[in-house]
Design an enzyme around this catalytic site. Structure first.
Site, PDB file in Angstrom:
ATOM      1  N   HIS A 164      87.262 -49.563  59.524  1.00 18.33           N
ATOM      2  CA  HIS A 164      86.113 -49.848  60.385  1.00 18.33           C
ATOM      3  C   HIS A 164      86.526 -50.387  61.750  1.00 18.33           C
ATOM      4  CE1 HIS A 164      86.411 -54.055  58.709  1.00 18.33           C
ATOM      5  NE2 HIS A 164      86.078 -54.340  59.956  1.00 18.33           N
ATOM      6  N   ASP A 229      78.239 -48.049  49.537  1.00 20.81           N
ATOM      7  CA  ASP A 229      78.707 -47.739  48.193  1.00 20.81           C
ATOM      8  C   ASP A 229      80.199 -47.411  48.186  1.00 20.81           C
ATOM      9  OD1 ASP A 229      76.129 -48.165  47.452  1.00 20.81           O
ATOM     10  OD2 ASP A 229      75.578 -46.059  47.402  1.00 20.81           O
ATOM     11  N   SER A 305      89.572 -59.039  60.127  1.00 19.53           N
ATOM     12  CA  SER A 305      89.473 -57.748  59.443  1.00 19.53           C
ATOM     13  C   SER A 305      90.719 -56.902  59.707  1.00 19.53           C
ATOM     14  CB  SER A 305      88.247 -56.980  59.944  1.00 19.53           C
ATOM     15  OG  SER A 305      87.063 -57.653  59.602  1.00 19.53           O
TER      16      SER A 305
END
Length: 372
Positions: A164, A229, A305
């Site tokens: 991401h 998900d 992150s």
């Protein structure tokens, strides 16, 4: 107080996997990993690079949701592990893969999920100061991405990070084409170039030296999942630098079950946004896990992150202690649990399949990727 902090840091970081008994050592298990090989490569249109870099991710699927999800089929797994490669000139390819000798090793234990905030009570993070720490292993393996995330050195020219940080699930983020990786270096007094550091030219501050990225690999499991998900399971990417970084790096390894980790504990360092310019180290217990994810209580802020989650265990074959990266810190995840928002700090586990894929990206030879 500073002396106490340094002592705690030394005990936790340098001895993070020492056993409580001299007769028992937490030992790296030996995994036979599958083989993942490219089958075909297709040229794609150049991306627009129009997405905003997100330092947090969101998913409606928490631990219970992931545990109850049906296992993917062989064809689905092949699709998830196929990948896009972005080059520095903006060109983009998609590679389909084949999987051979599938392994069923590894499992996920069941524990209690939690409902805490990103900082859990007393802030247990340590800011790493001074070149004696910052420029030495394992802290020296942590690097900063120009998109705002953290990465970890895993080979002479490769950096592991979160997907991401490069791609929002639909499009590549702004700055991904000109992505750079920052290495903390001493900023010397008296205009010294640092060929030989002496007492008369001691480092005054630390600064980043940047290296451009040559190409980036992102699994299609992330791109098609869009962080929903199954997408959370594939929130990882590998960057290849344009030139070697010349630092010691940390190897990747297959993530053992949490109950086999030393003290059930993990460690990672990153560039948290609330402490600009500082490398921040932390360690904590794993609270829950699925086959692909670790849920833990490590204090963290956006910017961490992409950090490599590691443990230190005994390598029986080499008769020595060895740190390995077993996961990638994805970040702070908000989950809708029956209409009530709950949050977790999540790391993506390096499973045998992911190990085979990442290792092949690094080495380009599956024969060097047979044991995790």
């Amino acid at each position: 107080m500073a002396g106490l902090s340094t002592l705690i840091l030394l005990l936790c970081a340098a001895k993070d996997a020492m056993p409580s008994s001299s007769h028992w050592k937490p030992t790296w298990p030996s995994y036979r990993v599958p083989v993942i090989l490219p089958q075909s490569t297709l040229n794609l249109e150049k991306p627009q690079f129009d997405a905003e870099a997100r330092l947090e991710v969101a998913s409606p699927c928490g631990p219970a949701c992931h545990k109850s999800s049906p296992l993917p089929t062989y064809e689905e797994v092949k699709n998830y592990l196929s990948y896009e490669t972005l080059y520095a000139n903006g060109s983009l390819t998609e590679t389909e893969v084949g999987i051979y000798i599938l392994s069923s090793s590894g499992d996920g234990s069941h524990g209690k999920s939690r409902t805490k905030r990103q900082i859990y009570g007393y802030d247990s993070r340590f800011s790493i100061f001074g070149k004696d720490f910052l420029l030495n292993y394992p802290f020296s393996t942590s690097v900063k991405l120009s998109t705002g995330c953290t990465g970890t050195l895993v080979a002479e020219k490769h950096v592991l990070t979160a997907a991401h940080c490069i791609h929002d699930g639909k499009s590549y983020v702004k700055g991904a084409q000109k992505l750079r990786v920052g290495f903390l270096k001493p900023k010397l007094k008296d205009g010294s170039k640092g060929a030989n550091i002496t007492n008369s030219a001691m480092p005054e501050k630390m600064k980043f030296q940047w290296i451009r990225v040559k190409r980036t690999h992102v699994p299609k499991g992330w791109i098609k999942g869009n962080a929903n998900d199954i997408g959370m399971d594939y929130d990882y990417a590998l960057l290849e630098l344009k030139k070697p970084h010349k630092r010691k790096f940390m190897k990747i390894g297959v993530s053992p079950p949490a109950r086999h980790l030393p003290g059930g504990r993990i460690h990672f360092s990153g560039y948290d946004n609330d402490r600009p310019g500082n490398l921040v180290y932390r360690f904590c217990d794993v609270k829950d896990e699925t086959y692909d994810l670790l849920y833990q209580q490590c204090d963290a802020q956006p910017g961490a992150s992409g950090s490599g989650v590691y443990v230190r265990m005994w390598k029986r074959q080499n008769h020595k202690w060895e740190r390995k990266i077993i996961g990638i810190f994805s970040g702070h995840q908000w989950v809708d649990m029956n209409g009530t928002p709950q949050d977790f700090n999540v790391a993506v586990r390096i499973t045998p399949l992911k190990y085979a894929q990442i290792c092949y990206w690094i080495k380009g030879n599956y024969l060097d990727c047979r044991e995790g």
